[in-house]
Design a protein around this motif. Structure first.
Motif, short mmCIF file in Angstrom:
data_model
loop_
_atom_site.label_atom_id
_atom_site.label_comp_id
_atom_site.label_asym_id
_atom_site.label_seq_id
_atom_site.Cartn_x
_atom_site.Cartn_y
_atom_site.Cartn_z
N THR A 4 37.41 51.52 46.09
CA THR A 4 36.03 51.36 45.64
C THR A 4 35.68 49.88 45.59
N CYS A 5 34.42 49.58 45.82
CA CYS A 5 33.92 48.21 45.77
C CYS A 5 33.61 47.86 44.32
N GLN A 6 34.10 46.72 43.85
CA GLN A 6 33.87 46.32 42.47
C GLN A 6 32.43 45.94 42.22
N LEU A 7 31.69 45.53 43.23
CA LEU A 7 30.31 45.09 43.04
C LEU A 7 29.32 46.23 43.24
N THR A 8 29.42 46.93 44.35
CA THR A 8 28.43 47.95 44.67
C THR A 8 28.84 49.34 44.22
N LEU A 49 38.63 39.78 44.37
CA LEU A 49 37.80 40.97 44.24
C LEU A 49 38.05 41.91 45.42
N HIS A 50 37.96 43.21 45.17
CA HIS A 50 37.99 44.21 46.23
C HIS A 50 36.54 44.57 46.51
N LEU A 51 36.04 44.18 47.67
CA LEU A 51 34.62 44.31 47.98
C LEU A 51 34.41 45.02 49.31
N ARG A 57 28.28 40.48 51.55
CA ARG A 57 26.96 39.95 51.94
C ARG A 57 26.06 39.77 50.72
N THR A 58 26.18 40.64 49.74
CA THR A 58 25.40 40.51 48.51
C THR A 58 25.80 39.23 47.77
N ARG A 70 27.17 40.91 37.28
CA ARG A 70 26.91 42.32 37.60
C ARG A 70 28.16 43.17 37.44
N ILE A 71 29.29 42.63 37.89
CA ILE A 71 30.55 43.39 37.78
C ILE A 71 30.90 43.62 36.31
#
Length: 78
Positions: A4-8, A49-51, A57-58, A70-71
């Protein structure tokens, strides 16, 4: 590696593959997760981070400080 993406929050999605003879088998679509290191001046250290590529890009667009905020707001660890 984390899927899973930590940001999105992008996570694997599930569905079915359908063959020519129309037999259905389960499958999973994984997001394109990359491990990326950033220097965060407010924390005074580097973070890994795992992105997903969309998450990278964000970060390029909004900056690492806003992305870390945000995270943390999502309840994630940095």
């Amino acid at each position: 590696m984390v899927a899973t993406c930590q940001l999105t929050g992008a996570a694997p999605s599930f569905g079915r593959s359908v063959s020519h003879s129309h037999r259905r088998t389960s499958r999973r679509w994984n997001p394109n997760i990359q491990r990326k290191r950033y220097v965060v001046p407010s924390l005074g250290r580097t973070v890994t981070l795992h992105l997903s590529v969309r998450g990278i890009r964000t970060i390029d667009r909004i900056g690492i400080e806003a992305a870390v905020a945000r995270i943390i707001a999502r309840g994630g660890r940095v």
